[in-house]
Design a protein around this motif. Structure first.
Motif, mmCIF file in Angstrom:
data_model
loop_
_atom_site.group_PDB
_atom_site.id
_atom_site.type_symbol
_atom_site.label_atom_id
_atom_site.label_comp_id
_atom_site.label_asym_id
_atom_site.label_seq_id
_atom_site.Cartn_x
_atom_site.Cartn_y
_atom_site.Cartn_z
ATOM 1 N N LEU A 255 0.826 -1.211 0.000
ATOM 2 C CA LEU A 255 0.000 0.000 0.000
ATOM 3 C C LEU A 255 0.859 1.259 0.000
ATOM 4 C CD1 LEU A 255 -2.782 -1.028 2.536
ATOM 5 C CD2 LEU A 255 -3.053 -0.693 0.093
ATOM 6 N N ASP A 256 1.912 1.240 0.795
ATOM 7 C CA ASP A 256 2.816 2.395 0.835
ATOM 8 C C ASP A 256 3.418 2.671 -0.541
ATOM 9 O OD1 ASP A 256 2.365 2.764 3.521
ATOM 10 O OD2 ASP A 256 4.212 1.790 4.180
ATOM 11 N N ASN A 259 0.750 4.108 -2.929
ATOM 12 C CA ASN A 259 0.491 5.500 -2.538
ATOM 13 C C ASN A 259 1.622 6.420 -3.001
ATOM 14 O OD1 ASN A 259 -0.542 7.793 -1.276
ATOM 15 N ND2 ASN A 259 0.340 7.263 0.699
ATOM 16 N N GLN A 260 2.858 5.974 -2.791
ATOM 17 C CA GLN A 260 4.025 6.777 -3.181
ATOM 18 C C GLN A 260 4.062 6.972 -4.696
ATOM 19 O OE1 GLN A 260 7.782 5.110 -1.895
ATOM 20 N NE2 GLN A 260 8.857 6.111 -3.572
ATOM 21 N N SER A 263 0.939 9.258 -5.733
ATOM 22 C CA SER A 263 1.065 10.604 -5.147
ATOM 23 C C SER A 263 -0.170 11.468 -5.398
ATOM 24 C CB SER A 263 2.307 11.312 -5.723
ATOM 25 O OG SER A 263 3.468 10.604 -5.447
ATOM 26 N N PRO A 264 -1.346 11.005 -4.942
ATOM 27 C CA PRO A 264 -2.564 11.775 -5.199
ATOM 28 C C PRO A 264 -2.523 13.153 -4.537
ATOM 29 C CG PRO A 264 -2.975 10.017 -3.612
ATOM 30 C CD PRO A 264 -1.599 9.797 -4.139
ATOM 31 N N ASP A 272 -9.775 1.731 -9.999
ATOM 32 C CA ASP A 272 -9.158 0.513 -9.468
ATOM 33 C C ASP A 272 -9.733 -0.679 -10.221
ATOM 34 O OD1 ASP A 272 -7.976 -1.460 -7.965
ATOM 35 O OD2 ASP A 272 -8.916 -0.912 -6.064
ATOM 36 N N SER A 281 -7.555 0.691 -3.251
ATOM 37 C CA SER A 281 -8.181 1.987 -3.534
ATOM 38 C C SER A 281 -8.818 2.613 -2.303
ATOM 39 C CB SER A 281 -9.215 1.850 -4.652
ATOM 40 O OG SER A 281 -10.146 0.829 -4.364
ATOM 41 N N SER A 283 -7.781 2.515 0.638
ATOM 42 C CA SER A 283 -6.716 3.092 1.453
ATOM 43 C C SER A 283 -6.289 4.466 0.933
ATOM 44 C CB SER A 283 -5.508 2.148 1.470
ATOM 45 O OG SER A 283 -5.880 0.893 2.003
ATOM 46 N N LEU A 284 -6.721 4.796 -0.302
ATOM 47 C CA LEU A 284 -6.398 6.098 -0.895
ATOM 48 C C LEU A 284 -7.629 6.984 -1.063
ATOM 49 C CD1 LEU A 284 -4.005 4.848 -3.714
ATOM 50 C CD2 LEU A 284 -3.333 6.100 -1.675
ATOM 51 N N LYS A 287 -7.710 10.589 -0.163
ATOM 52 C CA LYS A 287 -6.683 11.426 -0.792
ATOM 53 C C LYS A 287 -7.034 11.800 -2.221
ATOM 54 C CE LYS A 287 -3.066 9.313 2.042
ATOM 55 N NZ LYS A 287 -1.787 8.580 2.059
#
Length: 410
Positions: A255-256, A259-260, A263-264, A272, A281, A283-284, A287
């Motif tokens: 997930l990290d 996300n990285q 970069s939303p 997704d 998705s 988890s984001l 953001k």
């Protein structure tokens, strides 16, 4: 001992080592690069042969003693004989090789693997088969039969506790899937039988039991038809037939990475595809402006909807990617792809390329189909920025990787 002496040079996608004899490629399981191995040929084709090792004549320093007594017979693990650091390196090399050979990309940045501190007892889900005597085990490493097991060192302890406690005497039993919420302690059995009769079973544990019928529907006859898992501070309901990553501890790193890479910035629409229960998705979701999720599995979509309760910017759709993507009218900024091993359906990929999202993150468990699909995406207007392996499957040859692609400027 008679046999053919082979020098091993590489590790292949699929887990076998690769040697050569008189210019012909020979695939040898349970061997390592740098070793001299005495082998017995078991299959000969025009371009390659397959062999089984008879004796390791010269051992690699990367060779270690397998922890499990079933290793080499049971097909659950392929690399217990490989030192863990070497396993990580082989995964990176296999990714590079597949991207070069299939996608024709020779200068790809493959980052060092995100590894586990303890690469054992991590699996939150296993599928066991019943042998002719009714004992449970895995499919054999080199032939199609069931190897009954007494121990397993990649099962999470919650799964192994169920395996040890389970007592099923039912001739029509085909498969048993054991699933656990490793952060909640919940345990679930999914039983598949020849008919549709639920077997009598005994287990001295508070466990849920579900029967999978021949038409794909499920019947719950003890407890619930799901477990709950917590990842990145969020709870996810996972039904008996829904997909979820098999390594909960490493899912946080996965997930990290996603996300990285994405970069939303808060205003994007995130698509997704092959969303499962919404792990990536959701988890984001806080953001981005909006999340759209697609999956063919009806149970997984129901889980995703349940897991998104209270989120007003989320919409999940049930159907195949090739059916739904061509009709998607919304403009998309970010895309997550997490397909099964077969990769992305060709029609789905064509529709995805028409969407022309600026950023795509592709999460893959198969380097060959990843390379095939990335090759098509590069031809369709994308550039591959880098690939990050995440070690979700220690002691096996399976490779999980996250690839970042960007649309090339028009």
């Amino acid at each position: 001992m008679s046999g053919l002496r082979v020098s091993i040079g590489d590790m292949a996608h699929g887990g076998d080592a690769v040697g050569r004899h008189e210019g012909k490629v020979i695939f040898v399981p349970f061997a390592l690069p740098g070793e001299e191995v005495l082998v017995e040929l078991i299959e000969e084709k025009a371009r390659y042969s397959r062999a089984l090792p008879l004796e390791i004549l010269s051992a690699s320093p990367q060779r270690v003693e397998p922890r499990c007594p079933h290793f080499g017979i049971c097909g659950g693990c392929q690399w217990q004989h490989v030192a863990y650091e070497a396993q990580l390196g082989f995964r990176e090399e296999i990714l590079q090789s597949q991207l070069k050979r299939i996608a024709h990309l020779s200068d790809v940045s493959v980052k060092p693997s995100l590894s586990m501190t303890n690469p054992w007892n991590y699996r939150n889900h296993v599928q066991l088969h019943s042998d002719e005597a009714g004992q449970l085990g895995f499919i054999a490493a080199t032939e199609h039969r069931v190897v009954a097991i007494q121990e397993c060192h990649v099962m999470h302890p919650l799964l192994f506790d169920v395996f040890v406690a389970l007592d099923i005497d039912f001739p029509e039993l085909k498969k048993v899937s054991v699933r656990a919420g490793t952060t909640t302690g919940e345990q679930l059995l999914l039983l598949e039988t020849v008919g549709e009769e639920a077997p009598l079973l005994e287990a001295d544990l508070p466990i849920s039991c579900v029967l999978l019928l021949n038409d794909g529907t499920t019947v719950t006859y003890v407890g619930d038809n799901y477990v709950t898992e917590r990842v990145a501070g969020r709870s996810f309901r996972i039904s008996a037939t829904s997909f979820f990553q098999v390594n909960t501890a490493q899912t946080d790193l996965l997930l990290d990475t996603v996300n990285q890479y994405l970069s939303p910035q808060g205003e994007e629409v995130l698509l997704d595809v092959y969303c499962g229960v919404g792990t990536l998705s959701l988890s984001l979701a806080d953001k981005v402006a909006k999340v759209l999720g697609i999956d063919v599995n009806e149970a997984a979509i129901a889980d995703a909807v349940f897991n998104s309760q209270g989120m007003k910017n989320v919409k999940f759709m049930q159907g195949t990617a090739e059916e739904l993507l061509p009709g998607l009218e919304e403009s998309v900024d970010l895309v997550i792809l997490d397909p099964p091993r077969q990769g992305i359906h060709k029609q789905a990929l064509a529709a995805l390329l028409k969407l022309a999202a600026p950023k795509v993150v592709y999460v893959s468990c198969d380097p060959a189909t990843l390379a095939r699909d990335i090759g098509r995406m590069v031809q369709g207007g994308y550039e591959l920025v880098e690939v990050q392996p995440v070690d979700m499957f220690p002691q096996t040859c399976h490779v999980e990787a996250v690839a970042l692609l960007r649309a090339r400027p028009q």
